[in-house]
Design a protein around this motif. Sequence first.
Motif, mmCIF file in Angstrom:
data_model
loop_
_atom_site.group_PDB
_atom_site.id
_atom_site.type_symbol
_atom_site.label_atom_id
_atom_site.label_comp_id
_atom_site.label_asym_id
_atom_site.label_seq_id
_atom_site.Cartn_x
_atom_site.Cartn_y
_atom_site.Cartn_z
ATOM 1 N N VAL A 197 0.823 -1.211 0.000
ATOM 2 C CA VAL A 197 0.000 0.000 0.000
ATOM 3 C C VAL A 197 0.859 1.263 0.000
ATOM 4 O O VAL A 197 0.474 2.287 -0.578
ATOM 5 C CB VAL A 197 -0.972 -0.021 1.193
ATOM 6 C CG1 VAL A 197 -1.793 1.267 1.270
ATOM 7 C CG2 VAL A 197 -1.908 -1.225 1.098
ATOM 8 N N THR A 198 2.036 1.223 0.619
ATOM 9 C CA THR A 198 2.877 2.431 0.711
ATOM 10 C C THR A 198 3.788 2.619 -0.493
ATOM 11 O O THR A 198 4.378 3.684 -0.654
ATOM 12 C CB THR A 198 3.763 2.394 1.965
ATOM 13 O OG1 THR A 198 4.611 1.237 1.926
ATOM 14 C CG2 THR A 198 2.929 2.369 3.231
ATOM 15 N N LEU A 199 3.895 1.613 -1.360
ATOM 16 C CA LEU A 199 4.890 1.682 -2.439
ATOM 17 C C LEU A 199 4.667 2.878 -3.365
ATOM 18 O O LEU A 199 5.583 3.674 -3.597
ATOM 19 C CB LEU A 199 4.866 0.374 -3.237
ATOM 20 C CG LEU A 199 5.967 0.229 -4.294
ATOM 21 C CD1 LEU A 199 7.347 0.249 -3.647
ATOM 22 C CD2 LEU A 199 5.772 -1.073 -5.086
ATOM 23 N N ALA A 200 3.464 3.024 -3.892
ATOM 24 C CA ALA A 200 3.198 4.127 -4.828
ATOM 25 C C ALA A 200 3.316 5.498 -4.162
ATOM 26 O O ALA A 200 3.926 6.406 -4.738
ATOM 27 C CB ALA A 200 1.832 3.957 -5.478
ATOM 28 N N PRO A 201 2.748 5.707 -2.958
ATOM 29 C CA PRO A 201 2.941 7.026 -2.327
ATOM 30 C C PRO A 201 4.403 7.393 -2.134
ATOM 31 O O PRO A 201 4.776 8.564 -2.275
ATOM 32 C CB PRO A 201 2.228 6.855 -0.977
ATOM 33 C CG PRO A 201 1.174 5.833 -1.230
ATOM 34 C CD PRO A 201 1.796 4.869 -2.195
ATOM 35 N N ARG A 202 5.250 6.419 -1.836
ATOM 36 C CA ARG A 202 6.670 6.722 -1.625
ATOM 37 C C ARG A 202 7.403 6.916 -2.950
ATOM 38 O O ARG A 202 8.158 7.875 -3.115
ATOM 39 C CB ARG A 202 7.343 5.597 -0.828
ATOM 40 C CG ARG A 202 6.898 5.531 0.622
ATOM 41 C CD ARG A 202 7.772 4.605 1.452
ATOM 42 N NE ARG A 202 7.629 3.210 1.064
ATOM 43 C CZ ARG A 202 8.565 2.507 0.431
ATOM 44 N NH1 ARG A 202 9.719 3.067 0.119
ATOM 45 N NH2 ARG A 202 8.363 1.240 0.124
ATOM 46 N N VAL A 203 7.151 6.031 -3.914
ATOM 47 C CA VAL A 203 7.925 6.051 -5.159
ATOM 48 C C VAL A 203 7.377 7.081 -6.149
ATOM 49 O O VAL A 203 8.130 7.828 -6.774
ATOM 50 C CB VAL A 203 7.937 4.649 -5.796
ATOM 51 C CG1 VAL A 203 8.611 4.683 -7.165
ATOM 52 C CG2 VAL A 203 8.647 3.657 -4.881
ATOM 53 N N VAL A 204 6.047 7.111 -6.294
ATOM 54 C CA VAL A 204 5.429 7.998 -7.290
ATOM 55 C C VAL A 204 5.210 9.402 -6.738
ATOM 56 O O VAL A 204 5.497 10.398 -7.409
ATOM 57 C CB VAL A 204 4.094 7.401 -7.793
ATOM 58 C CG1 VAL A 204 3.414 8.355 -8.772
ATOM 59 C CG2 VAL A 204 4.326 6.039 -8.436
ATOM 60 N N HIS A 205 4.712 9.489 -5.501
ATOM 61 C CA HIS A 205 4.337 10.793 -4.942
ATOM 62 C C HIS A 205 5.406 11.379 -4.033
ATOM 63 O O HIS A 205 5.242 12.501 -3.542
ATOM 64 C CB HIS A 205 3.017 10.664 -4.178
ATOM 65 C CG HIS A 205 1.874 10.212 -5.052
ATOM 66 N ND1 HIS A 205 1.218 11.052 -5.917
ATOM 67 C CD2 HIS A 205 1.288 8.990 -5.203
ATOM 68 C CE1 HIS A 205 0.268 10.385 -6.554
ATOM 69 N NE2 HIS A 205 0.298 9.128 -6.142
ATOM 70 N N GLY A 206 6.496 10.649 -3.777
ATOM 71 C CA GLY A 206 7.618 11.187 -3.022
ATOM 72 C C GLY A 206 7.374 11.404 -1.551
ATOM 73 O O GLY A 206 8.049 12.214 -0.916
ATOM 74 N N ARG A 207 6.431 10.674 -0.955
ATOM 75 C CA ARG A 207 6.175 10.832 0.473
ATOM 76 C C ARG A 207 7.228 10.074 1.292
ATOM 77 O O ARG A 207 7.788 9.070 0.840
ATOM 78 C CB ARG A 207 4.785 10.312 0.821
ATOM 79 C CG ARG A 207 3.656 11.084 0.146
ATOM 80 C CD ARG A 207 2.312 10.511 0.515
ATOM 81 N NE ARG A 207 1.252 11.104 -0.295
ATOM 82 C CZ ARG A 207 -0.001 10.679 -0.303
ATOM 83 N NH1 ARG A 207 -0.353 9.660 0.474
ATOM 84 N NH2 ARG A 207 -0.902 11.258 -1.078
ATOM 85 N N SER A 208 7.460 10.555 2.475
ATOM 86 C CA SER A 208 8.375 9.846 3.368
ATOM 87 C C SER A 208 7.751 8.527 3.794
ATOM 88 O O SER A 208 6.531 8.356 3.744
ATOM 89 C CB SER A 208 8.678 10.693 4.607
ATOM 90 O OG SER A 208 7.512 10.809 5.422
ATOM 91 N N ARG A 209 8.585 7.587 4.233
ATOM 92 C CA ARG A 209 8.064 6.305 4.675
ATOM 93 C C ARG A 209 7.085 6.484 5.844
ATOM 94 O O ARG A 209 6.027 5.859 5.884
ATOM 95 C CB ARG A 209 9.209 5.373 5.076
ATOM 96 C CG ARG A 209 8.729 4.015 5.612
ATOM 97 C CD ARG A 209 9.892 3.108 5.932
ATOM 98 N NE ARG A 209 10.575 2.672 4.727
ATOM 99 C CZ ARG A 209 10.188 1.635 3.988
ATOM 100 N NH1 ARG A 209 9.098 0.941 4.324
ATOM 101 N NH2 ARG A 209 10.870 1.283 2.928
ATOM 102 N N ALA A 210 7.439 7.357 6.776
ATOM 103 C CA ALA A 210 6.576 7.546 7.953
ATOM 104 C C ALA A 210 5.216 8.090 7.552
ATOM 105 O O ALA A 210 4.169 7.609 8.017
ATOM 106 C CB ALA A 210 7.253 8.480 8.946
ATOM 107 N N ALA A 211 5.212 9.093 6.665
ATOM 108 C CA ALA A 211 3.946 9.681 6.226
ATOM 109 C C ALA A 211 3.131 8.676 5.426
ATOM 110 O O ALA A 211 1.903 8.576 5.578
ATOM 111 C CB ALA A 211 4.204 10.932 5.401
#
Length: 252
Positions: A110-124
Motif C-alpha cells: 500500500v505504501t509503495l506508490a505514495p513513496r515512489v510515485v508521490h515522493g512521500r516519506s516512509r513515515a507519512a
Amino acid sequence: MNEALLSLRGVRKTYPDGPGRRAGRKVVLDGIDLDVREHACVVLVGSSGSGKSTLLRVVDLLEDVDDGQVLLDGVDVADPWVDADAVRARLAMVFQQYNLFPHLRVLDNVTLAPRVVHGRSRAAAEESATAMLEKVGLAHKARAYPDQLSGGEQQRAAIARALAGGPELLLLDEVTSALDPELVGEVLDLLTTLRDEGTTMLVATHEMAFARQVADEVVFLHEGRVHERGTPAQVLDDPQRERTREFLRRLR
C-alpha cells in the motif's frame, strides 16, 4: 451541477483482426461519448467483449486511442505529448486480478506508490496506509503477505493500495469476477462505502445489484458503442432497447 471530471468524446480503438500486414482491424470502441462528474459513480455493463475493459484501459492511458479525446479536467490526456505518468498519478485502477507484490507485506504494497510515485516519506506513507487499511477492514493484516489473505482480503488490499495515492478518479475493472461468490459481498460493501463518501468511480461490473444500488448512471455497452444509458431504474428496470433487454434477461 458539477462539471465533468472525465469526458470521452468520439473515442475509437481498434486492434489487428489477425496476423500479418494484410489483416483487417477489429473495432473495440466505436465512437464512445461518456462523462463522469466529480463524486459520481458511473457503472459500465455489457457482455464480455463489449469494450468495458478496453475503455478503462484507454482512460488509464494503458492503451492508445485511434481517434477521439480523453479529457481529464478539460485537458486531452490522449494527446501523445501529454506526460502519461503524471496523468496516471491522478488516477488509480484496480483490475480483476489483485496484482499485489507477493514478496511485500500488505502495508508495503500500500505504501509503495505514495513513496515512489508521490515522493512521500516512509513515515507519512505508512501513517496514511494504516488509516486506509483500517477503512477497508484490514488493519490487522498489515504485516501479512498476500498469500496469507483470502481472495476478498487481497482485493480489498488492492483497493486500499489504489486509494493510498489520493486519486481523483478510481477505475475498477470487474473487481469481483475472480472471487468466490461468498467473498463478493465484502468487496461490494466496501465500494458502496466509497461511493457514499464521494469517491469518483468508473466501474465495469456484471453485478447488477451493485449497479442498481450505487450508480448515478448506468451505461450499457454493446459492440463498442454506448447502446443505452440512464439512471439504474431507467436502464435496469425499464430498458428501451431490445439488445439491453436481451442482455438483462440472460443475466436473470
